[in-house]
Design a protein around this motif. Structure first.
Motif, PDB file in Angstrom:
ATOM      1  N   THR A  70       0.804  -1.438   0.019  1.00 17.14           N
ATOM      2  CA  THR A  70       0.108   0.153  -0.053  1.00 17.14           C
ATOM      3  C   THR A  70       0.632   1.116  -0.096  1.00 17.14           C
ATOM      4  O   THR A  70       1.609   1.352   0.996  1.00 17.14           O
ATOM      5  CB  THR A  70      -0.923   0.073   1.295  1.00 17.14           C
ATOM      6  N   GLU A  71       0.746   1.969  -0.979  1.00 19.86           N
ATOM      7  CA  GLU A  71       1.512   3.223  -1.091  1.00 19.86           C
ATOM      8  C   GLU A  71       0.919   4.459  -0.678  1.00 19.86           C
ATOM      9  O   GLU A  71      -0.423   4.706  -1.150  1.00 19.86           O
ATOM     10  CB  GLU A  71       2.163   3.415  -2.567  1.00 19.86           C
ATOM     11  N   ILE A  72       1.380   5.179   0.215  1.00 23.20           N
ATOM     12  CA  ILE A  72       0.793   6.526   0.738  1.00 23.20           C
ATOM     13  C   ILE A  72       1.858   7.543   0.686  1.00 23.20           C
ATOM     14  O   ILE A  72       2.409   7.657   1.386  1.00 23.20           O
ATOM     15  CB  ILE A  72       0.336   6.096   2.279  1.00 23.20           C
ATOM     16  N   PRO A  73       1.428   8.258  -0.291  1.00 23.48           N
ATOM     17  CA  PRO A  73       2.175   9.488  -0.525  1.00 23.48           C
ATOM     18  C   PRO A  73       1.662  10.637   0.462  1.00 23.48           C
ATOM     19  O   PRO A  73       0.485  10.883   0.572  1.00 23.48           O
ATOM     20  CB  PRO A  73       1.786  10.051  -1.888  1.00 23.48           C
ATOM     21  N   LEU A  74       2.866  11.283   1.152  1.00 21.81           N
ATOM     22  CA  LEU A  74       2.414  12.283   2.055  1.00 21.81           C
ATOM     23  C   LEU A  74       3.075  13.551   1.501  1.00 21.81           C
ATOM     24  O   LEU A  74       4.285  13.921   1.369  1.00 21.81           O
ATOM     25  CB  LEU A  74       3.163  11.955   3.322  1.00 21.81           C
ATOM     26  N   THR A  75       2.088  14.619   1.293  1.00 24.45           N
ATOM     27  CA  THR A  75       2.566  15.949   1.023  1.00 24.45           C
ATOM     28  C   THR A  75       3.575  16.515   1.998  1.00 24.45           C
ATOM     29  O   THR A  75       4.457  17.426   1.670  1.00 24.45           O
ATOM     30  CB  THR A  75       1.235  16.754   0.701  1.00 24.45           C
TER      31      THR A  75
ATOM     32  N   ARG B  44       0.046  -2.973  13.024  1.00 25.25           N
ATOM     33  CA  ARG B  44       1.084  -3.724  13.721  1.00 25.25           C
ATOM     34  C   ARG B  44       1.514  -5.012  12.661  1.00 25.25           C
ATOM     35  O   ARG B  44       0.938  -5.201  11.526  1.00 25.25           O
ATOM     36  CB  ARG B  44       0.709  -4.298  14.895  1.00 25.25           C
ATOM     37  N   ASP B  45       2.838  -5.680  12.741  1.00 31.14           N
ATOM     38  CA  ASP B  45       3.280  -6.762  12.347  1.00 31.14           C
ATOM     39  C   ASP B  45       3.412  -6.291  10.552  1.00 31.14           C
ATOM     40  O   ASP B  45       3.204  -7.353   9.962  1.00 31.14           O
ATOM     41  CB  ASP B  45       2.367  -7.785  12.592  1.00 31.14           C
ATOM     42  N   ALA B  46       3.865  -5.130  10.378  1.00 31.63           N
ATOM     43  CA  ALA B  46       3.969  -5.001   8.874  1.00 31.63           C
ATOM     44  C   ALA B  46       5.491  -4.559   8.597  1.00 31.63           C
ATOM     45  O   ALA B  46       5.941  -3.729   9.298  1.00 31.63           O
ATOM     46  CB  ALA B  46       2.950  -3.538   8.715  1.00 31.63           C
ATOM     47  N   ASP B  47       5.731  -4.920   7.361  1.00 39.52           N
ATOM     48  CA  ASP B  47       7.033  -4.162   6.703  1.00 39.52           C
ATOM     49  C   ASP B  47       6.681  -3.141   6.022  1.00 39.52           C
ATOM     50  O   ASP B  47       5.628  -2.898   5.324  1.00 39.52           O
ATOM     51  CB  ASP B  47       7.508  -5.636   5.893  1.00 39.52           C
ATOM     52  N   TYR B  48       7.505  -1.834   6.346  1.00 33.55           N
ATOM     53  CA  TYR B  48       7.058  -0.944   5.931  1.00 33.55           C
ATOM     54  C   TYR B  48       8.242   0.049   5.549  1.00 33.55           C
ATOM     55  O   TYR B  48       9.313  -0.314   6.035  1.00 33.55           O
ATOM     56  CB  TYR B  48       5.936   0.139   6.537  1.00 33.55           C
ATOM     57  N   SER B  49       8.343   1.076   4.480  1.00 31.52           N
ATOM     58  CA  SER B  49       9.287   2.068   4.425  1.00 31.52           C
ATOM     59  C   SER B  49       8.948   3.153   4.305  1.00 31.52           C
ATOM     60  O   SER B  49       7.637   3.756   4.014  1.00 31.52           O
ATOM     61  CB  SER B  49      10.088   1.749   2.778  1.00 31.52           C
ATOM     62  N   VAL B  50      10.068   4.179   4.343  1.00 32.91           N
ATOM     63  CA  VAL B  50       9.577   5.771   4.370  1.00 32.91           C
ATOM     64  C   VAL B  50      10.731   6.164   3.466  1.00 32.91           C
ATOM     65  O   VAL B  50      12.108   5.917   3.413  1.00 32.91           O
ATOM     66  CB  VAL B  50       9.661   6.231   5.704  1.00 32.91           C
TER      67      VAL B  50
ATOM     68  N   LEU C  90      -4.744  -3.698  12.101  1.00 35.58           N
ATOM     69  CA  LEU C  90      -5.851  -2.844  11.240  1.00 35.58           C
ATOM     70  C   LEU C  90      -5.409  -2.524  10.138  1.00 35.58           C
ATOM     71  O   LEU C  90      -3.796  -2.398   9.664  1.00 35.58           O
ATOM     72  CB  LEU C  90      -6.284  -1.612  12.149  1.00 35.58           C
ATOM     73  N   PRO C  91      -5.898  -1.979   8.914  1.00 34.52           N
ATOM     74  CA  PRO C  91      -5.546  -1.543   7.474  1.00 34.52           C
ATOM     75  C   PRO C  91      -4.543  -0.629   7.616  1.00 34.52           C
ATOM     76  O   PRO C  91      -5.054   0.545   8.438  1.00 34.52           O
ATOM     77  CB  PRO C  91      -6.872  -1.676   6.557  1.00 34.52           C
ATOM     78  N   HIS C  92      -3.717  -0.412   6.684  1.00 32.09           N
ATOM     79  CA  HIS C  92      -2.874   0.941   6.527  1.00 32.09           C
ATOM     80  C   HIS C  92      -3.762   1.888   5.852  1.00 32.09           C
ATOM     81  O   HIS C  92      -4.539   1.526   4.902  1.00 32.09           O
ATOM     82  CB  HIS C  92      -1.691   0.645   5.537  1.00 32.09           C
ATOM     83  N   ARG C  93      -3.552   3.071   6.143  1.00 30.17           N
ATOM     84  CA  ARG C  93      -4.505   4.165   5.587  1.00 30.17           C
ATOM     85  C   ARG C  93      -3.684   5.563   5.657  1.00 30.17           C
ATOM     86  O   ARG C  93      -2.861   5.727   6.274  1.00 30.17           O
ATOM     87  CB  ARG C  93      -5.869   4.154   6.214  1.00 30.17           C
ATOM     88  N   TYR C  94      -4.355   6.428   4.715  1.00 31.22           N
ATOM     89  CA  TYR C  94      -3.881   7.822   4.519  1.00 31.22           C
ATOM     90  C   TYR C  94      -4.724   8.537   5.371  1.00 31.22           C
ATOM     91  O   TYR C  94      -5.794   8.494   5.585  1.00 31.22           O
ATOM     92  CB  TYR C  94      -3.867   8.173   3.099  1.00 31.22           C
ATOM     93  N   GLY C  95      -4.031   9.616   6.126  1.00 32.64           N
ATOM     94  CA  GLY C  95      -5.016  10.493   6.996  1.00 32.64           C
ATOM     95  C   GLY C  95      -4.646  11.918   6.446  1.00 32.64           C
ATOM     96  O   GLY C  95      -3.800  12.537   6.337  1.00 32.64           O
ATOM     97  N   PRO C  96      -5.666  12.644   5.686  1.00 35.40           N
ATOM     98  CA  PRO C  96      -5.487  13.863   5.245  1.00 35.40           C
ATOM     99  C   PRO C  96      -5.496  15.145   6.247  1.00 35.40           C
ATOM    100  O   PRO C  96      -5.792  15.067   7.124  1.00 35.40           O
ATOM    101  CB  PRO C  96      -6.771  14.162   4.289  1.00 35.40           C
ATOM    102  N   ALA C  97      -4.360  16.155   5.749  1.00 38.37           N
ATOM    103  CA  ALA C  97      -4.276  17.212   6.540  1.00 38.37           C
ATOM    104  C   ALA C  97      -5.610  17.845   7.062  1.00 38.37           C
ATOM    105  O   ALA C  97      -5.791  18.399   8.423  1.00 38.37           O
ATOM    106  CB  ALA C  97      -3.377  18.333   6.138  1.00 38.37           C
ATOM    107  N   SER C  98      -6.488  17.854   6.106  1.00 38.51           N
ATOM    108  CA  SER C  98      -7.994  18.614   6.293  1.00 38.51           C
ATOM    109  C   SER C  98      -8.588  17.902   7.417  1.00 38.51           C
ATOM    110  O   SER C  98      -9.677  18.387   7.945  1.00 38.51           O
ATOM    111  CB  SER C  98      -8.741  18.464   4.938  1.00 38.51           C
ATOM    112  N   GLY C  99      -8.385  16.567   7.707  1.00 36.17           N
ATOM    113  CA  GLY C  99      -9.069  15.678   8.635  1.00 36.17           C
ATOM    114  C   GLY C  99      -8.473  16.119  10.217  1.00 36.17           C
ATOM    115  O   GLY C  99      -9.124  15.172  11.112  1.00 36.17           O
ATOM    116  N   VAL C 100      -7.239  16.549  10.455  1.00 39.49           N
ATOM    117  CA  VAL C 100      -6.736  16.574  11.398  1.00 39.49           C
ATOM    118  C   VAL C 100      -7.367  17.760  12.297  1.00 39.49           C
ATOM    119  O   VAL C 100      -7.343  18.959  11.975  1.00 39.49           O
ATOM    120  CB  VAL C 100      -5.332  17.001  11.448  1.00 39.49           C
TER     121      VAL C 100
END
Length: 145
Positions: free
Chosen positions: A69-74, A91-97, A116-126
């Motif tokens: 799952t690719e999650i681009p962060l502005t 948890r228990d996930a291989d990931y890269s930054v 839980l599933p990996h996900r993107y959180g938008p700045a507008s939702g903070v």
């Protein structure tokens, strides 16, 4: 003055991280913090283990890849530029930054019982809240609530 609650930058560096605070090092049971500084074009491979992770850009932009799952962060120029988007890694996930332009990123961890599933959180939702009053007022950005 130093205390066990103040960790100067670099004093707890470990590998790719300039700051590392774990439940074991802090004397608590659930949460962790890793500060990752990436040079332009750098990529770091990690494993979340028993923690769920929130990747928050402090300065710069990044791409988080968690089990395909690719999650681009502005991201943002600095922490003084308002809330940022973020990535949630279960948890228990291989990931890269990785970061094309380089940057500084907080990896905030909490021990988790369920994956839980990996996900993107938008700045507008903070959620942005004002707390306190007068010279004790402050603005708080509630990531991942």
């Amino acid at each position: 003055m130093f205390s066990k609650y103040y960790v100067p930058a670099g004093s707890s560096a470990d590998g790719d991280f300039t700051t590392v605070v774990t439940p074991e090092s802090a004397g608590w049971t659930e949460s962790s913090l890793w500060i990752l500084e990436l040079a332009p074009g750098a990529n770091v491979h990690l494993r979340s283990g028993e923690n769920e992770i929130i990747v928050v850009p402090l300065a710069g932009s990044a791409v988080v890849v968690a089990e395909g799952t690719e999650i681009p962060l502005t991201g943002r120029a600095s922490v003084f530029d308002g809330p940022s988007d973020f990535a949630y890694v279960g948890r228990d996930a291989d990931y890269s930054v990785s970061s094309t332009g380089g940057g500084r990123f907080a990896l905030c961890g909490a021990r988790a019982g369920a994956k839980l599933p990996h996900r993107y959180g938008p700045a507008s939702g903070v959620a942005v809240e004002l707390r306190g009053a007068g010279n004790c007022s402050r603005q708080v950005h509630n990531f991942a609530t």
